[in-house]
Design a protein around this motif. Sequence first.
Motif, PDB file in Angstrom:
ATOM      1  N   VAL A 101       0.842  -1.202   0.000  1.00  0.00           N
ATOM      2  CA  VAL A 101       0.000   0.000   0.000  1.00  0.00           C
ATOM      3  C   VAL A 101       0.875   1.248   0.000  1.00  0.00           C
ATOM      4  O   VAL A 101       1.848   1.337   0.750  1.00  0.00           O
ATOM      5  CB  VAL A 101      -0.932   0.007   1.235  1.00  0.00           C
ATOM      6  CG1 VAL A 101      -1.744   1.295   1.295  1.00  0.00           C
ATOM      7  CG2 VAL A 101      -1.856  -1.202   1.203  1.00  0.00           C
ATOM      8  N   ALA A 102       0.528   2.215  -0.816  1.00  0.00           N
ATOM      9  CA  ALA A 102       1.310   3.446  -0.920  1.00  0.00           C
ATOM     10  C   ALA A 102       0.906   4.446   0.157  1.00  0.00           C
ATOM     11  O   ALA A 102      -0.234   4.442   0.638  1.00  0.00           O
ATOM     12  CB  ALA A 102       1.120   4.071  -2.295  1.00  0.00           C
ATOM     13  N   GLY A 104      -0.516   7.559   1.745  1.00  0.00           N
ATOM     14  CA  GLY A 104      -1.592   8.452   1.331  1.00  0.00           C
ATOM     15  C   GLY A 104      -2.706   7.787   0.550  1.00  0.00           C
ATOM     16  O   GLY A 104      -3.706   8.432   0.235  1.00  0.00           O
ATOM     17  N   GLN A 105      -2.549   6.497   0.240  1.00  0.00           N
ATOM     18  CA  GLN A 105      -3.608   5.785  -0.482  1.00  0.00           C
ATOM     19  C   GLN A 105      -4.834   5.665   0.411  1.00  0.00           C
ATOM     20  O   GLN A 105      -4.728   5.582   1.628  1.00  0.00           O
ATOM     21  CB  GLN A 105      -3.101   4.386  -0.863  1.00  0.00           C
ATOM     22  CG  GLN A 105      -4.048   3.570  -1.724  1.00  0.00           C
ATOM     23  CD  GLN A 105      -3.400   2.258  -2.149  1.00  0.00           C
ATOM     24  OE1 GLN A 105      -2.208   2.215  -2.452  1.00  0.00           O
ATOM     25  NE2 GLN A 105      -4.178   1.180  -2.150  1.00  0.00           N
ATOM     26  N   GLU A 106      -6.018   5.681  -0.201  1.00  0.00           N
ATOM     27  CA  GLU A 106      -7.250   5.581   0.577  1.00  0.00           C
ATOM     28  C   GLU A 106      -7.229   4.316   1.438  1.00  0.00           C
ATOM     29  O   GLU A 106      -6.728   3.276   1.006  1.00  0.00           O
ATOM     30  CB  GLU A 106      -8.462   5.538  -0.356  1.00  0.00           C
ATOM     31  CG  GLU A 106      -8.846   6.887  -0.937  1.00  0.00           C
ATOM     32  CD  GLU A 106      -9.270   7.870   0.151  1.00  0.00           C
ATOM     33  OE1 GLU A 106     -10.082   7.484   1.017  1.00  0.00           O
ATOM     34  OE2 GLU A 106      -8.801   9.011   0.143  1.00  0.00           O
ATOM     35  N   GLU A 108      -7.850   0.834   3.111  1.00  0.00           N
ATOM     36  CA  GLU A 108      -8.444  -0.399   2.613  1.00  0.00           C
ATOM     37  C   GLU A 108      -9.373  -0.967   3.675  1.00  0.00           C
ATOM     38  O   GLU A 108      -8.999  -1.073   4.846  1.00  0.00           O
ATOM     39  CB  GLU A 108      -7.346  -1.409   2.259  1.00  0.00           C
ATOM     40  CG  GLU A 108      -6.479  -0.958   1.090  1.00  0.00           C
ATOM     41  CD  GLU A 108      -5.633  -2.099   0.539  1.00  0.00           C
ATOM     42  OE1 GLU A 108      -5.527  -3.146   1.218  1.00  0.00           O
ATOM     43  OE2 GLU A 108      -5.084  -1.937  -0.566  1.00  0.00           O
ATOM     44  N   PHE A 120      -4.198   1.348   6.533  1.00  0.00           N
ATOM     45  CA  PHE A 120      -3.671   2.368   5.631  1.00  0.00           C
ATOM     46  C   PHE A 120      -2.236   2.696   6.002  1.00  0.00           C
ATOM     47  O   PHE A 120      -1.752   2.356   7.088  1.00  0.00           O
ATOM     48  CB  PHE A 120      -4.535   3.633   5.657  1.00  0.00           C
ATOM     49  CG  PHE A 120      -4.660   4.278   7.015  1.00  0.00           C
ATOM     50  CD1 PHE A 120      -3.748   5.242   7.437  1.00  0.00           C
ATOM     51  CD2 PHE A 120      -5.686   3.916   7.872  1.00  0.00           C
ATOM     52  CE1 PHE A 120      -3.863   5.837   8.680  1.00  0.00           C
ATOM     53  CE2 PHE A 120      -5.810   4.508   9.123  1.00  0.00           C
ATOM     54  CZ  PHE A 120      -4.893   5.470   9.526  1.00  0.00           C
ATOM     55  N   SER A 122       0.472   6.040   5.980  1.00  0.00           N
ATOM     56  CA  SER A 122       0.457   7.496   5.889  1.00  0.00           C
ATOM     57  C   SER A 122       1.697   8.076   6.566  1.00  0.00           C
ATOM     58  O   SER A 122       2.599   7.343   6.957  1.00  0.00           O
ATOM     59  CB  SER A 122      -0.829   8.048   6.535  1.00  0.00           C
ATOM     60  OG  SER A 122      -0.973   9.425   6.297  1.00  0.00           O
ATOM     61  N   THR A 126       0.801  13.964   6.079  1.00  0.00           N
ATOM     62  CA  THR A 126      -0.201  13.669   5.045  1.00  0.00           C
ATOM     63  C   THR A 126      -1.302  12.761   5.557  1.00  0.00           C
ATOM     64  O   THR A 126      -2.005  12.140   4.773  1.00  0.00           O
ATOM     65  CB  THR A 126       0.457  13.004   3.820  1.00  0.00           C
ATOM     66  OG1 THR A 126       1.048  11.751   4.232  1.00  0.00           O
ATOM     67  CG2 THR A 126       1.512  13.889   3.212  1.00  0.00           C
ATOM     68  N   ILE A 128      -4.484  11.025   6.445  1.00  0.00           N
ATOM     69  CA  ILE A 128      -5.819  11.185   5.866  1.00  0.00           C
ATOM     70  C   ILE A 128      -6.816  11.657   6.915  1.00  0.00           C
ATOM     71  O   ILE A 128      -7.611  12.545   6.705  1.00  0.00           O
ATOM     72  CB  ILE A 128      -6.291   9.851   5.258  1.00  0.00           C
ATOM     73  CG1 ILE A 128      -5.335   9.416   4.138  1.00  0.00           C
ATOM     74  CG2 ILE A 128      -7.703   9.951   4.721  1.00  0.00           C
ATOM     75  CD1 ILE A 128      -5.575   8.011   3.656  1.00  0.00           C
TER      76      ILE A 128
END
Length: 212
Positions: A101-102, A104-106, A108, A120, A122, A126, A128
């Motif tokens: 998972v990157a 900042g990716q939404e 999961e 997630f 983060s 950054t 979320i």
Amino acid sequence: YRSTLFQTVTAEVVAQRSKAVTNIFMDASQITASAVKNCSMTLFETISAYPALCCQGDNQYLMTQALTKILEVGAGLISTSTLANLSLAITSIISTCLSGVAVGQEPESIFADSLQIISFVSTKSTSISSCVSMQSNFEKSLGVPASIYCQNLSALSNPSQPFAVSVQRYLNNPFHRDSPAASLIVSHTFNSASSRSRRLSNQPNTVTTTLT
């Protein structure tokens, strides 16, 4: 169980094994201790030998659903060691899949019948959201307030340091914990600023968590 030892394992095979176990455990009245043992071993060995395949496509959801179906059988048919292995298997899948998972990716989300997972990656700068809401559709229909998990990132001195968060919420207390709050398991992993690698390492006390 023995037949799985001679299969060539692909992402499709992982999906088929997961679905087969889920279907077997649809009727708990037909399940024996032997079935619990064999199905559990099939899933454990699949996760251990092919972790990356468990994260392809819908396999993370399918495997998690199969594992939670076994948890729903009840304490009478599940040994203490199997219960511990089920917990480790779920945590292993989450950890493996988070590595892809990157930042900042939404988040999961996985909503199995008796387990909700949100995860997630983060950074402090950054992030979320400082809070995550977890609520099943059944709870929504009854008007039951959502469980809110919040993270306090003030202890993170480096705003660009990546961190991963996974929140597991069990709906039927399969591990027989003492309070409703204990059915929520929160895990944090961090990328060490001094490390040359990008691997995440466990630092469970770096972030303060609260549940409301």
